[in-house]
Scaffold this motif. Sequence first.
Motif, PDB file in Angstrom:
ATOM      1  N   LEU A  45       6.007 -25.280   4.536  1.00 59.96           N
ATOM      2  CA  LEU A  45       7.028 -24.373   4.239  1.00 59.96           C
ATOM      3  C   LEU A  45       6.396 -23.926   2.827  1.00 59.96           C
ATOM      4  O   LEU A  45       6.999 -22.927   2.235  1.00 59.96           O
ATOM      5  N   TYR A  46       5.422 -24.572   2.036  1.00 62.49           N
ATOM      6  CA  TYR A  46       5.136 -24.302   0.709  1.00 62.49           C
ATOM      7  C   TYR A  46       3.526 -25.085   0.461  1.00 62.49           C
ATOM      8  O   TYR A  46       3.339 -25.963   1.399  1.00 62.49           O
ATOM      9  N   THR A  47       3.073 -24.478  -0.372  1.00 63.44           N
ATOM     10  CA  THR A  47       1.563 -24.889  -0.599  1.00 63.44           C
ATOM     11  C   THR A  47       1.292 -25.304  -1.989  1.00 63.44           C
ATOM     12  O   THR A  47       2.124 -24.547  -2.908  1.00 63.44           O
ATOM     13  N   ALA A 103       5.326 -36.648  -4.933  1.00 70.27           N
ATOM     14  CA  ALA A 103       6.082 -36.935  -5.939  1.00 70.27           C
ATOM     15  C   ALA A 103       7.247 -35.767  -6.164  1.00 70.27           C
ATOM     16  O   ALA A 103       8.120 -35.891  -6.443  1.00 70.27           O
ATOM     17  N   LEU A 104       6.591 -34.399  -6.041  1.00 72.60           N
ATOM     18  CA  LEU A 104       7.748 -33.393  -5.911  1.00 72.60           C
ATOM     19  C   LEU A 104       8.980 -33.467  -4.874  1.00 72.60           C
ATOM     20  O   LEU A 104      10.062 -33.460  -5.287  1.00 72.60           O
ATOM     21  N   GLU A 105       8.651 -34.076  -3.607  1.00 70.15           N
ATOM     22  CA  GLU A 105       9.636 -34.108  -2.748  1.00 70.15           C
ATOM     23  C   GLU A 105      10.374 -35.503  -2.951  1.00 70.15           C
ATOM     24  O   GLU A 105      11.256 -35.441  -2.683  1.00 70.15           O
ATOM     25  N   ARG A 106       9.585 -36.420  -3.621  1.00 69.34           N
ATOM     26  CA  ARG A 106      10.417 -37.648  -4.039  1.00 69.34           C
ATOM     27  C   ARG A 106      11.559 -37.130  -4.888  1.00 69.34           C
ATOM     28  O   ARG A 106      12.478 -37.842  -5.058  1.00 69.34           O
ATOM     29  N   ARG A 107      11.184 -36.327  -5.946  1.00 74.61           N
ATOM     30  CA  ARG A 107      12.375 -36.038  -6.885  1.00 74.61           C
ATOM     31  C   ARG A 107      13.397 -34.745  -6.374  1.00 74.61           C
ATOM     32  O   ARG A 107      14.706 -34.880  -6.624  1.00 74.61           O
ATOM     33  N   ILE A 108      13.007 -33.978  -5.555  1.00 75.82           N
ATOM     34  CA  ILE A 108      13.757 -32.798  -5.136  1.00 75.82           C
ATOM     35  C   ILE A 108      14.113 -32.907  -3.756  1.00 75.82           C
ATOM     36  O   ILE A 108      15.658 -32.677  -3.385  1.00 75.82           O
ATOM     37  N   HIS A 159      13.879 -24.169  -1.809  1.00 76.62           N
ATOM     38  CA  HIS A 159      15.191 -23.635  -2.095  1.00 76.62           C
ATOM     39  C   HIS A 159      15.219 -23.720  -3.661  1.00 76.62           C
ATOM     40  O   HIS A 159      15.525 -22.659  -4.309  1.00 76.62           O
ATOM     41  N   ALA A 160      14.464 -24.879  -4.257  1.00 75.47           N
ATOM     42  CA  ALA A 160      14.535 -24.789  -5.611  1.00 75.47           C
ATOM     43  C   ALA A 160      13.467 -23.915  -6.240  1.00 75.47           C
ATOM     44  O   ALA A 160      13.775 -23.276  -7.399  1.00 75.47           O
ATOM     45  N   LEU A 161      12.221 -23.657  -5.625  1.00 73.28           N
ATOM     46  CA  LEU A 161      11.244 -23.005  -5.918  1.00 73.28           C
ATOM     47  C   LEU A 161      11.953 -21.383  -6.212  1.00 73.28           C
ATOM     48  O   LEU A 161      11.512 -20.837  -6.901  1.00 73.28           O
ATOM     49  N   LYS A 162      12.496 -21.057  -4.955  1.00 70.95           N
ATOM     50  CA  LYS A 162      13.157 -19.783  -5.014  1.00 70.95           C
ATOM     51  C   LYS A 162      13.900 -19.576  -5.874  1.00 70.95           C
ATOM     52  O   LYS A 162      14.205 -18.232  -6.610  1.00 70.95           O
ATOM     53  N   ALA A 163      14.866 -20.656  -6.536  1.00 74.18           N
ATOM     54  CA  ALA A 163      15.937 -20.337  -7.550  1.00 74.18           C
ATOM     55  C   ALA A 163      15.046 -20.063  -8.703  1.00 74.18           C
ATOM     56  O   ALA A 163      15.486 -19.117  -9.785  1.00 74.18           O
ATOM     57  N   VAL A 164      14.158 -20.996  -9.028  1.00 72.85           N
ATOM     58  CA  VAL A 164      13.200 -20.801 -10.352  1.00 72.85           C
ATOM     59  C   VAL A 164      12.513 -19.629 -10.496  1.00 72.85           C
ATOM     60  O   VAL A 164      12.468 -18.547 -11.354  1.00 72.85           O
ATOM     61  N   GLU A 165      12.055 -18.814  -9.162  1.00 74.73           N
ATOM     62  CA  GLU A 165      11.594 -17.510  -9.161  1.00 74.73           C
ATOM     63  C   GLU A 165      12.410 -16.396  -9.223  1.00 74.73           C
ATOM     64  O   GLU A 165      12.003 -15.297 -10.141  1.00 74.73           O
ATOM     65  N   ARG A 166      13.627 -16.478  -8.872  1.00 75.01           N
ATOM     66  CA  ARG A 166      14.628 -15.461  -9.048  1.00 75.01           C
ATOM     67  C   ARG A 166      15.134 -15.406 -10.593  1.00 75.01           C
ATOM     68  O   ARG A 166      15.036 -14.430 -11.260  1.00 75.01           O
TER      69      ARG A 166
END
Length: 108
Positions: free
Chosen positions: A13-15, A39-44, A52-59
């Motif tokens: 879903l992401y790279t 590590a990213l998936e462990r936190r998010i 979903h979080a990345l898209k919020a940051v991009e918006r």
Amino acid sequence: MEGTRMEALIETLYTVTLTDYPGLPAKERIAAEARYCKALERRIGPPEDVVHALKAVERLADDGDVSELTDEARRLVSQWHLACNTARTAGLQGLGDLPEAWFEVRVS
């Protein structure tokens, strides 16, 4: 009897791409990117939550207007920054920290 050819298809879903770390062998770069993802998936959370979080940051980056962010969006952005810092540390573990090196995360 003909040989069989097996192929594996991994849908993501992401790279994540380690950037600006010159001279790093491909095997070590791939391992660093995998540590970053883990590590990213462990936190998010699972990949869907990362996207979903990345898209919020991009918006937020596109709009630039923090005042209209919902409480959930604010939480996601804050969580994203903390997770990225933790993931960067994990990704670069054992490689040495180059200040100019960074991990690019993109929706596939």
